[in-house]
Scaffold this active site. Structure first.
Site, PDB file in Angstrom:
ATOM      1  N   VAL A   1       0.798  -1.321   0.122  1.00 24.94           N
ATOM      2  CA  VAL A   1      -0.046   0.057  -0.109  1.00 24.94           C
ATOM      3  C   VAL A   1       1.070   1.108  -0.166  1.00 24.94           C
ATOM      4  O   VAL A   1       1.709   1.394   0.846  1.00 24.94           O
ATOM      5  CB  VAL A   1      -0.892   0.112   1.203  1.00 24.94           C
ATOM      6  CG1 VAL A   1      -1.862   1.213   1.206  1.00 24.94           C
ATOM      7  CG2 VAL A   1      -1.854  -1.102   1.282  1.00 24.94           C
ATOM      8  N   LYS A   2       0.657   2.115  -1.014  1.00 24.37           N
ATOM      9  CA  LYS A   2       1.500   3.297  -1.380  1.00 24.37           C
ATOM     10  C   LYS A   2       0.803   4.393  -0.550  1.00 24.37           C
ATOM     11  O   LYS A   2      -0.384   4.833  -0.637  1.00 24.37           O
ATOM     12  CB  LYS A   2       1.674   3.454  -2.644  1.00 24.37           C
ATOM     13  CG  LYS A   2       2.848   4.403  -3.071  1.00 24.37           C
ATOM     14  CD  LYS A   2       3.069   4.367  -4.609  1.00 24.37           C
ATOM     15  CE  LYS A   2       4.234   5.367  -5.049  1.00 24.37           C
ATOM     16  NZ  LYS A   2       4.205   5.129  -6.586  1.00 24.37           N
ATOM     17  N   ILE A   3       1.665   5.228   0.550  1.00 22.98           N
ATOM     18  CA  ILE A   3       0.950   6.118   1.349  1.00 22.98           C
ATOM     19  C   ILE A   3       1.645   7.468   1.066  1.00 22.98           C
ATOM     20  O   ILE A   3       2.921   7.523   1.096  1.00 22.98           O
ATOM     21  CB  ILE A   3       0.846   5.682   2.781  1.00 22.98           C
ATOM     22  CG1 ILE A   3       0.347   4.455   3.160  1.00 22.98           C
ATOM     23  CG2 ILE A   3       0.388   6.906   3.469  1.00 22.98           C
ATOM     24  CD1 ILE A   3      -1.307   4.419   3.229  1.00 22.98           C
TER      25      ILE A   3
END
Length: 212
Positions: free
Chosen positions: A83-85
């Site tokens: 998951v890219k945050i």
């Protein structure tokens, strides 16, 4: 240094995979928006069927609670989804929560060593400093890689550095020399790495000699 491709185009991903060097994929909302023929989640499923390594999928929410829920849904798509945050205060809260759930995270839009250190301490699996965008404003993106790697080594931090916003082959060489664990780049840059004029000249000479 491992090679990731920065794209959501399935044909480009397959082409890079066939070279035998592809270890993962990074995507972002801008890249996904170019792929109008398929939904975001369906495209991610396609990518994870091709690539067994990390596939970064970015949230579009801006507050922590929504990022966390979005991240949980993305993580359900496949076990290799990361998951890219975005690097914000709300993003850090989301990284901590997702990390506590054993969901891998990639903190993106890193432009300082302090940001990278904060992300790592929040539990990020990866941090993504942006080389090209720093170069665009007259800063030294490659020096940032060195700073982050030195800090991580001094403090025994396991978070991996993904050199992002790579524009050309020299960025790759320098990022590798400065200790980036991974470089993510467009397909055209991967092809640039394989080319050298003396290689082409040598092949031409070998063939000419053989055909005499």
């Amino acid at each position: 240094m491992l090679f990731f491709i920065d794209t959501a185009n399935i044909d480009e991903i397959k082409e890079a995979y066939e070279l035998g060097v592809l270890a993962g994929v990074t995507t972002n909302p801008s890249l996904v928006a170019k792929e109008a023929d398929v939904s975001f989640h369906d495209r991610l499923r396609e990518i994870t069927e091709v690539v067994s390594g990390s596939v970064s999928a970015e949230v579009i929410s801006l507050n922590a609670e929504e990022m966390i829920e979005e991240g949980k849904e993305l993580a359900k798509i496949a076990p290799n989804i990361t998951v890219k945050i975005p690097m914000t205060s709300e993003g850090l809260k989301a990284v901590k929560a997702l990390s506590d759930l054993n969901i891998k995270t990639n903190v993106t839009l890193i432009f300082s060593a302090n940001q990278a250190l904060l992300a790592a301490r929040a539990g990020a699996t990866y941090v993504s400093p942006f080389l090209g965008r720093l170069d665009d404003i007259g800063h030294n993106g490659l020096e940032l890689i060195s700073e982050i790697r030195q800090i991580f080594d001094i403090h025994d931090i396991d978070t991996q550095i993904i050199a992002a916003s790579i524009r050309h082959a020299q960025h790759v060489t320098e990022a590798a020399l400065r200790g980036a664990h991974i470089g993510t780049m467009p397909l055209k840059v991967i092809h640039q790495l394989a080319k050298h004029p003396l290689t082409d000249k040598g092949i031409e000479q070998f063939l000419a000699d053989w055909n005499k």
